[in-house]
Design a protein around this motif. Structure first.
Motif, PDB file in Angstrom:
ATOM      1  N   TYR A  33      58.350  37.554  47.963  1.00  0.00           N
ATOM      2  CA  TYR A  33      58.700  38.930  47.625  1.00  0.00           C
ATOM      3  C   TYR A  33      60.014  39.365  48.295  1.00  0.00           C
ATOM      4  O   TYR A  33      60.299  40.554  48.397  1.00  0.00           O
ATOM      5  N   SER A  34      60.795  38.380  48.742  1.00  0.00           N
ATOM      6  CA  SER A  34      62.080  38.645  49.424  1.00  0.00           C
ATOM      7  C   SER A  34      61.882  39.407  50.730  1.00  0.00           C
ATOM      8  O   SER A  34      62.738  40.186  51.136  1.00  0.00           O
ATOM      9  N   THR A  35      60.752  39.175  51.360  1.00  0.00           N
ATOM     10  CA  THR A  35      60.496  39.726  52.689  1.00  0.00           C
ATOM     11  C   THR A  35      60.194  38.565  53.632  1.00  0.00           C
ATOM     12  O   THR A  35      59.717  37.509  53.201  1.00  0.00           O
ATOM     13  N   ILE A  36      60.449  38.759  54.902  1.00  0.00           N
ATOM     14  CA  ILE A  36      60.308  37.688  55.876  1.00  0.00           C
ATOM     15  C   ILE A  36      58.852  37.239  56.036  1.00  0.00           C
ATOM     16  O   ILE A  36      58.578  36.104  56.444  1.00  0.00           O
ATOM     17  N   ASP A  37      57.900  38.117  55.691  1.00  0.00           N
ATOM     18  CA  ASP A  37      56.488  37.779  55.889  1.00  0.00           C
ATOM     19  C   ASP A  37      55.777  37.381  54.596  1.00  0.00           C
ATOM     20  O   ASP A  37      54.556  37.284  54.558  1.00  0.00           O
ATOM     21  N   ASP A 170      64.563  33.094  47.872  1.00  0.00           N
ATOM     22  CA  ASP A 170      65.345  34.199  48.438  1.00  0.00           C
ATOM     23  C   ASP A 170      66.551  33.684  49.217  1.00  0.00           C
ATOM     24  O   ASP A 170      67.126  34.398  50.035  1.00  0.00           O
ATOM     25  N   GLY A 171      66.909  32.428  48.972  1.00  0.00           N
ATOM     26  CA  GLY A 171      68.112  31.886  49.581  1.00  0.00           C
ATOM     27  C   GLY A 171      67.954  31.378  50.991  1.00  0.00           C
ATOM     28  O   GLY A 171      68.895  30.867  51.589  1.00  0.00           O
ATOM     29  N   GLY A 172      66.778  31.545  51.583  1.00  0.00           N
ATOM     30  CA  GLY A 172      66.548  31.051  52.938  1.00  0.00           C
ATOM     31  C   GLY A 172      67.252  31.838  54.021  1.00  0.00           C
ATOM     32  O   GLY A 172      67.352  31.404  55.156  1.00  0.00           O
ATOM     33  N   ILE A 173      67.749  33.036  53.673  1.00  0.00           N
ATOM     34  CA  ILE A 173      68.477  33.855  54.657  1.00  0.00           C
ATOM     35  C   ILE A 173      68.085  35.310  54.470  1.00  0.00           C
ATOM     36  O   ILE A 173      67.989  35.798  53.352  1.00  0.00           O
ATOM     37  N   HIS A 174      67.873  36.009  55.584  1.00  0.00           N
ATOM     38  CA  HIS A 174      67.588  37.444  55.539  1.00  0.00           C
ATOM     39  C   HIS A 174      68.546  38.154  56.481  1.00  0.00           C
ATOM     40  O   HIS A 174      68.610  37.843  57.655  1.00  0.00           O
ATOM     41  N   GLY A 175      69.322  39.108  55.958  1.00  0.00           N
ATOM     42  CA  GLY A 175      70.220  39.846  56.843  1.00  0.00           C
ATOM     43  C   GLY A 175      71.483  40.344  56.186  1.00  0.00           C
ATOM     44  O   GLY A 175      71.555  40.470  54.978  1.00  0.00           O
ATOM     45  N   LYS A 176      72.488  40.646  56.990  1.00  0.00           N
ATOM     46  CA  LYS A 176      73.763  41.209  56.526  1.00  0.00           C
ATOM     47  C   LYS A 176      74.941  40.659  57.338  1.00  0.00           C
ATOM     48  O   LYS A 176      74.757  40.163  58.424  1.00  0.00           O
TER      49      LYS A 176
END
Length: 466
Positions: A33-37, A170-176
């Motif tokens: 769901y494009s969330t880390i959890d 989700d690309g394996g990356i979360h952030g900015k």
């Protein structure tokens, strides 16, 4: 050896086993769901690991970048190792894009069967389920390959790896992260899947050649000409944020941010970023053109002409335009609009989420210069009295593209094997077609391996109905 392997009586059993594995894999609701959890790939890793361990196939522990976001490395050791050869790796991801879980919801969305049941429809013989094509089918194939090689004691000069990954969707990356001079902001915070594994376990995933998703399907209806992806476009997610003074809806204003975003959507949809011809795409169109009869081959040749490309694309079937055009242009596709909180209030901001795809070799800076030119530079200039631009850019994700060509000697060695296999299994009627995947997979992280860059192929053999 190849003849005895593929003509063996066990092959039907292998097919049946693979199908059963695919059904079981689909039943894991590893939804990203494009969330880390989200994702919960560790549960799928446990399932795969339990199967391989029983056959004495070496497996890592479940490697979690975050709780529940599991990755797994399985290794089948060479029986007669050549010290010059690094492993062949099978690259698969375990997460899937969202699908409704409740019966009422999936029926409303038009699903014939439960997306997480792995149902086989007796009428058409097809298996239905989320991940059946992307890409739990290859997860099942990879497990079966490992089991088959082990059980048949196939002589191996190199190790074979199965690398099962979290968070590809989700690309394996979360952030900015941030590019201030272009008024672009962005900061990477955490990596979870392939990128994390390459950064933290580089020695364990080092290999000479890697097979993943992205190709392996018949490119031309009625033929056995099979696409082999030798490169991918880069991927970017960013927001275009329009700002205005806000106000009451009884007093309309052209400074309404929703108006601004609506014009941006129209420009992105109707406009086109500049024509760019990469070596791999040029090779692809030359190959396909050589297979077509006159006059189709002449039309096809003009697709790679900067001045005639759009005319030539207009003359071919729309379903082919849909696939070929993104190979020649960077793209910017609006996907989410967010603005306003109350019916009678003009919002002070409105956000448009855009999915961008960049051809190999194109930097963020080049891409956003083209975007600014398409939308109009005035939108990005400071507006008094705030001195803020009417439109700001915020990047939430960026991954570079990559490409190889069949002129590369390292690529040729393995590409010829794929060519021979396709020729053999199509009675010499089919051929391999190298192409650029307009989408993005986890292979992009492995082509940037710190110590050994593998030859990467998108090759997941699936024949779709015409």
């Amino acid at each position: 050896m190849a003849e005895s392997l593929f003509d063996s009586k066990e092959w039907k059993e292998v097919e049946s086993q693979t199908l059963q594995l695919l059904q079981e894999l689909i039943r894991f609701k590893s939804i990203n769901y494009s969330t880390i959890d989200s994702g919960h790939e560790s549960k799928v890793c446990e399932f795969i690991r339990s199967i391989l361990i029983k056959e004495d196939i070496e497996c890592s522990e479940i490697l979690e970048s975050n709780p529940g976001r599991g990755n797994l490395i399985a290794r089948l050791r060479a029986t007669n190792p050549d010290p010059e050869l690094k492993p062949l790796a099978l690259n698969v991801h375990l997460d899937v894009v969202p699908a409704p879980v409740e019966e009422e919801a999936w029926k409303k969305e038009g699903w014939k069967f439960d997306p997480f049941a792995g149902h086989i429809n007796e009428e058409d013989g097809c298996l239905y389920g989320r991940g059946a094509v992307d890409m739990k089918n290859m997860v099942a194939m990879a497990i079966s390959i490992m089991l088959f090689l082990k059980r048949r004691r196939v002589p191996l000069k190199r190790d074979v790896l199965l690398i099962a990954l979290a968070d590809e969707e989700d690309g394996g990356i979360h952030g900015k992260f941030s590019l201030d001079y272009l008024m672009v902001s962005c900061l990477f915070v955490v990596s979870t899947g392939a990128k994390w594994l390459v950064e933290n376990y580089p020695a364990d995933v080092e290999c000479d050649v890697m097979l993943g998703e992205g190709g392996g399907f018949n490119f031309m209806a009625g033929t056995m000409n099979i696409g082999v992806a030798l490169g991918e476009k880069g991927s970017m997610c960013y927001k275009l944020i329009a700002r205005g003074p806000g106000g009451h809806a009884s007093l309309p204003t052209l400074e309404n941010p929703i108006f601004t975003i609506s014009k941006v959507v129209q420009q992105l949809t109707n406009g086109q970023l500049r024509f760019i011809l990469t070596p791999l795409v040029e090779e692809f169109f030359a190959n396909v053109g050589s297979l077509l009869p006159f006059p189709k081959n002449r039309i096809f040749q003009q697709i790679t002409s900067p001045t005639l490309s759009n005319i030539a694309l207009y003359l071919i079937p729309k379903d082919k335009q849909y696939v070929f055009t993104p190979m020649l242009h960077n793209t910017a596709v609006p996907t989410i609009v967010q603005g306003g909180v109350k019916n009678n209030q003009i919002p002070s901001s409105c956000e448009l989420t855009v999915n961008g795809r960049l051809l190999p070799g194109i930097s963020q800076e080049e891409y956003f210069r083209d975007i600014r030119e398409l939308l109009g530079e005035s939108l990005f200039n400071p507006v008094p009295p705030s001195d803020k631009p009417k439109l700001e850019i915020e990047v939430t994700y960026f991954g570079e593209g990559h490409q190889q060509t069949t002129n590369d000697p390292r690529v040729q060695v393995y590409y010829r094997v794929i060519e021979e296999i396709i020729s053999k299994h199509t009675n010499n009627t089919g051929r391999a077609i190298p192409f650029l995947l307009p989408a993005t997979t986890d292979l992009r992280y492995f082509v940037r391996h710190p110590t050994r860059v593998p030859v990467c192929f998108g090759f997941l053999p699936v024949l779709f109905p015409d």
